[in-house]
Design an enzyme around this catalytic site. Sequence first.
Site, PDB file in Angstrom:
ATOM      1  N   ASP A   1      -2.769 -18.355   4.752  1.00 26.62           N
ATOM      2  CA  ASP A   1      -3.791 -19.203   4.122  1.00 26.62           C
ATOM      3  C   ASP A   1      -4.489 -20.082   5.154  1.00 26.62           C
ATOM      4  OD1 ASP A   1      -1.156 -20.032   4.122  1.00 26.62           O
ATOM      5  OD2 ASP A   1      -1.316 -21.335   2.380  1.00 26.62           O
TER       6      ASP A   1
ATOM      7  N   LYS B   1       3.346 -14.691   5.763  1.00 29.73           N
ATOM      8  CA  LYS B   1       3.581 -15.706   4.725  1.00 29.73           C
ATOM      9  C   LYS B   1       5.104 -15.871   4.597  1.00 29.73           C
ATOM     10  CE  LYS B   1       2.045 -18.438   1.391  1.00 29.73           C
ATOM     11  NZ  LYS B   1       1.171 -19.600   1.587  1.00 29.73           N
TER      12      LYS B   1
ATOM     13  N   TYR C   1       0.824  -1.210   0.000  1.00 31.05           N
ATOM     14  CA  TYR C   1       0.000   0.000   0.000  1.00 31.05           C
ATOM     15  C   TYR C   1       0.856   1.257   0.000  1.00 31.05           C
ATOM     16  CZ  TYR C   1      -4.037  -2.960   0.910  1.00 31.05           C
ATOM     17  OH  TYR C   1      -5.026  -3.908   0.822  1.00 31.05           O
TER      18      TYR C   1
ATOM     19  N   ASP D   1      -5.865  -6.052   5.801  1.00 35.75           N
ATOM     20  CA  ASP D   1      -7.005  -5.490   5.086  1.00 35.75           C
ATOM     21  C   ASP D   1      -8.027  -6.597   4.808  1.00 35.75           C
ATOM     22  OD1 ASP D   1      -8.504  -3.656   3.747  1.00 35.75           O
ATOM     23  OD2 ASP D   1      -7.192  -3.467   2.006  1.00 35.75           O
TER      24      ASP D   1
END
Length: 339
Positions: free
Chosen positions: A207, A174, A125, A231
């Site tokens: 995930d 991740k 972002y 988000d």
Amino acid sequence: MSYTFTLIPGDGIGPEITKETVKVIKSTGVNIDWDVVEGGMTALHKYHDPLPQELLDSIERNKIALKGPLTTPIGKGFRSINVALRKEFDLYVNLRPAISFKGVPTIHVDHLDLVIVRENLEEFYSGVEHYIDHTHSAAETIGIVTKGACQRIVRYAFEYARKHGRKKVTAVHKANIMKFTGGIFLNAAEEIAPEYPDIFFNDKIIDNMAMQMVMNPHQFDVIVTTNLFGDILSDLASGLVGGLGVAPGANIGYKVGIFEAVHGSAPDIAGKNIANPTAQILGAAIMLDHIGEIEASQKIQTAISNVLKKGKYLTRDLTKNNHVTTDVFGDAVVREIEQ
Ligand code: NAI
């Protein structure tokens, strides 16, 4: 004690829901003088700028702002107003509680009470992106992650947990695939966690986290994560507890805090007195908690919970039958507080 804070009524349903919010805050006995400024489309028409200097000066002066939703003008050349505000005031924390209320229809989740602490400024972002060929058929977005930013967001999550009697912080990442950016974040979390032996710490890969949040969300308490994952997960969490109408958010930095609803300006229902002001009112409850008006904050949360539970005062987004208007809902919350 009396305060002066900035009030941005905003666009669309913003003026309607902030009006109810101001009424509710007043009923708690907390005395706030509102420095009212315009932003979004309202300001664009008047100042030719959706984020006029007057608004920025007011926030700089008052440090705390209650913000209605702002419509980002469509078209080239307009930056996202919310991203611009976060950058301007170094609002590195996006706090997004997801709390279920009896009376609010949800998919299948009761008694959920978790908080997502999302890093608000870095990674995908930060706006560093470009096409990499002249036909614009390939592009790259660069997600920059720094150790300092990871450390401060993780520390905020642990401090928040401690201050609010929460018992567990889960870091979501991740790092197995994004070994550098994810690795910096996970390392920061693992380094800081031992400083808080009173709070249980674990980590989850994004995930798996998405599945766990749907299958067994009650195992989570405070979740800390990077910008993009935060988000997505925070919208997932608000979906679990009944959607955007009840989801508040806060953008917090060292000096400034901006408190709001997560939803947008809802132009489709603007001016009809049917919007649900709950998310905006809960945003104000976070604001009061942030400035140390804990009792007033709790009064508001309890009043919202009681009004929703009664099932008599539900806005149109929450019930098909006999829905009440925005102001009638606000009045019901005020009455509950004053009882
Ligand atoms: P939106 O959140 O405004 O509306 C999505 C749907 O939810 C609409 O059907 C709307 O009627 C409904 N809804 C939203 N809030 C509601 C409430 N309090 N009570 C009852 N129903 C409600 O999202 P949309 O339409 O994508 O965005 C509209 C504008 O808002 C855009 O210009 C967008 O940029 C801006 N926006 C601003 C935000 C902010 O200032 N924090 C956040 C999100 C969007």
